[in-house]
Enzyme design. Structure first.
Site, PDB file in Angstrom:
ATOM      1  CE1 TYR A 153      -4.091   1.632  -0.242  1.00 47.26           C
ATOM      2  CE2 TYR A 153      -3.340   2.802   1.812  1.00 47.26           C
ATOM      3  CZ  TYR A 153      -4.543   2.520   0.689  1.00 47.26           C
ATOM      4  OH  TYR A 153      -5.351   3.358   0.438  1.00 47.26           O
ATOM      5  CE  LYS A 160      -7.299   6.554   0.309  1.00 52.63           C
ATOM      6  NZ  LYS A 160      -8.287   7.155  -0.177  1.00 52.63           N
TER       7      LYS A 160
HETATM    8  P1  NAD Z   1     -11.657   4.184  -8.998  1.00 52.08           P
HETATM    9  O1  NAD Z   1     -10.480   4.119  -9.864  1.00 52.08           O
HETATM   10  O2  NAD Z   1     -12.994   3.629  -9.540  1.00 52.08           O
HETATM   11  O3  NAD Z   1     -11.838   5.876  -8.643  1.00 52.08           O
HETATM   12  C1  NAD Z   1     -10.985   6.523  -8.213  1.00 52.08           C
HETATM   13  C2  NAD Z   1     -11.201   7.931  -8.892  1.00 52.08           C
HETATM   14  O4  NAD Z   1     -10.325   8.844  -8.577  1.00 52.08           O
HETATM   15  C3  NAD Z   1     -11.592   7.743 -10.268  1.00 52.08           C
HETATM   16  O5  NAD Z   1     -12.815   8.380 -10.686  1.00 52.08           O
HETATM   17  C4  NAD Z   1     -10.428   8.973 -10.831  1.00 52.08           C
HETATM   18  O6  NAD Z   1     -10.995   9.615 -12.120  1.00 52.08           O
HETATM   19  C5  NAD Z   1     -10.446   9.849  -9.775  1.00 52.08           C
HETATM   20  N1  NAD Z   1      -9.233  10.697 -10.033  1.00 52.08           N
HETATM   21  C6  NAD Z   1      -7.940  10.370  -9.886  1.00 52.08           C
HETATM   22  N2  NAD Z   1      -7.206  11.585 -10.284  1.00 52.08           N
HETATM   23  C7  NAD Z   1      -8.134  12.554 -10.309  1.00 52.08           C
HETATM   24  C8  NAD Z   1      -8.107  14.026 -10.609  1.00 52.08           C
HETATM   25  N3  NAD Z   1      -6.843  14.650 -10.565  1.00 52.08           N
HETATM   26  N4  NAD Z   1      -9.221  14.822 -10.472  1.00 52.08           N
HETATM   27  C9  NAD Z   1     -10.564  14.115 -10.515  1.00 52.08           C
HETATM   28  N5  NAD Z   1     -10.713  12.835 -10.329  1.00 52.08           N
HETATM   29  C10 NAD Z   1      -9.318  12.082 -10.103  1.00 52.08           C
HETATM   30  O7  NAD Z   1     -11.235   3.282  -7.822  1.00 52.08           O
HETATM   31  P2  NAD Z   1     -11.945   3.267  -6.279  1.00 52.08           P
HETATM   32  O8  NAD Z   1     -11.262   2.257  -5.808  1.00 52.08           O
HETATM   33  O9  NAD Z   1     -13.472   3.337  -6.576  1.00 52.08           O
HETATM   34  O10 NAD Z   1     -11.398   4.607  -5.470  1.00 52.08           O
HETATM   35  C11 NAD Z   1     -12.302   5.542  -4.835  1.00 52.08           C
HETATM   36  C12 NAD Z   1     -11.768   5.720  -3.511  1.00 52.08           C
HETATM   37  O11 NAD Z   1     -12.076   4.550  -2.636  1.00 52.08           O
HETATM   38  C13 NAD Z   1     -10.109   6.199  -3.351  1.00 52.08           C
HETATM   39  O12 NAD Z   1     -10.094   7.397  -2.412  1.00 52.08           O
HETATM   40  C14 NAD Z   1      -9.674   4.876  -2.876  1.00 52.08           C
HETATM   41  O13 NAD Z   1      -8.398   5.327  -2.168  1.00 52.08           O
HETATM   42  C15 NAD Z   1     -10.846   4.429  -2.104  1.00 52.08           C
HETATM   43  N6  NAD Z   1     -10.652   3.087  -1.451  1.00 52.08           N
HETATM   44  C16 NAD Z   1     -10.419   2.088  -2.497  1.00 52.08           C
HETATM   45  C17 NAD Z   1     -10.489   0.816  -1.996  1.00 52.08           C
HETATM   46  C18 NAD Z   1     -10.333  -0.565  -3.081  1.00 52.08           C
HETATM   47  O14 NAD Z   1      -9.891  -1.493  -2.637  1.00 52.08           O
HETATM   48  N7  NAD Z   1     -10.831  -0.156  -4.367  1.00 52.08           N
HETATM   49  C19 NAD Z   1     -10.625   0.489  -0.703  1.00 52.08           C
HETATM   50  C20 NAD Z   1     -10.839   1.515   0.133  1.00 52.08           C
HETATM   51  C21 NAD Z   1     -10.789   2.639   0.108  1.00 52.08           C
END
Ligand code: NAD
Length: 252
Positions: A153, A160
């Protein structure tokens, strides 16, 4: 539960996005949802999703471009006059920094990851504050790597941790205006952002194996919790990081 509520969701890249699970659930509960896309490539995937939930506002927002944020909030103000909720589901780190050792992280990569994944929440909260005239709920997405060292990570762990601390400071400052700020911390989900981590499949398998419920969480289940957090039913929950991980974080 969300009838007559209006809000903005930032972070739907495609149908696998956690933000999409939240958008679907909020729409199903009666909310009107504005969506954004980060660039023209994500627009090609998210346009049909915006149509599916009848988003009245679907605009570009790269969180590093202040002029796009101004245009978006101007449009929201003109069309709705106010908003009730904001979901920030945005994360990014350059691959070379994300997949290397944390000790080798470049200053530039660290700054970029912090700016896009953490300070963007502060900027969005600032832009949303004057529109939350009847109070509101702001929610972001964190991960357990903020608290414990999770293999692969790397850089995103400290980012985070900063995001969760930002939630607490924003929550304390905005509570007098009845604006609450919280984070959900889901277990791993197979999304585009998740797939940027080295050995993500191993992380998924471990979570499914070791979580007390012995299954992975889905974006629909996260969406249910997000809906509760955006609703008036959660209005006394302030500055919290809420795990939606089938209990993984309680295992030592
Ligand atoms: P995802 O790739 O679907 O979403 C990430 C989003 O960030 C995308 O829509 C992307 O376009 C956006 N993004 C990146 N750079 C950007 C910028 N400069 N301007 C605007 N938007 C931007 O993936 P996800 O997993 O749904 O991620 C969403 C959130 O959930 C994140 O904060 C991620 O860290 C968090 N999260 C994910 C997980 C997992 O396992 N997937 C677990 C816990 C938390």
């Amino acid at each position: 539960m969300m009838k007559d509520k209006k809000g903005l969701i930032v972070g739907v890249a495609n149908e696998h996005s956690i933000a999409w699970g939240c958008a679907k659930a909020l729409h199903a509960a009666g909310a009107e949802v504005a969506l954004t896309y980060a660039n023209d490539k994500t627009k090609t995937y998210s346009q049909a999703l915006a149509t599916e939930i009848k988003s009245p506002i679907f605009m570009s927002l790269d969180v590093t471009k202040p002029e796009q944020s101004t245009a978006l909030f101007d449009e929201i103000k003109q069309r709705w006059g106010h908003i009730d909720f904001l979901l920030h589901a945005v994360a990014f780190a350059p691959k070379a920094d994300l997949q290397g050792r944390f000790v080798d992280t470049s200053g530039e990569g660290f700054s970029q990851a912090m700016n896009i994944s953490c300070h963007s929440l502060v900027r969005l909260a600032k832009a949303a504050e004057p529109l939350m005239t009847a109070g509101g709920s702001i929610l972001t997405l964190s991960y357990y790597g903020s608290e414990k060292v999770i293999s692969d990570y790397g850089l995103m762990g400290p980012v985070k941790a900063a995001l969760e601390a930002s939630v607490r400071y924003l929550a304390a400052e905005l509570a007098p205006k009845n604006i609450r700020v919280n984070a959900l911390s889901p277990g791993p989900v197979k999304t585009r952002a998740g797939s940027g981590l080295a050995d993500f499949d191993k992380l998924l398998a471990k979570a499914a194996d070791e979580a007390p419920l012995q299954q992975l969480v889905t974006i629909e289940q996260i969406g249910e919790v997000a809906t509760y957090m955006m609703s008036d039913k959660s209005k006394h929950i302030i500055g919290q990081v809420i795990y939606v991980d089938n209990g993984y974080n309680i295992i030592g």
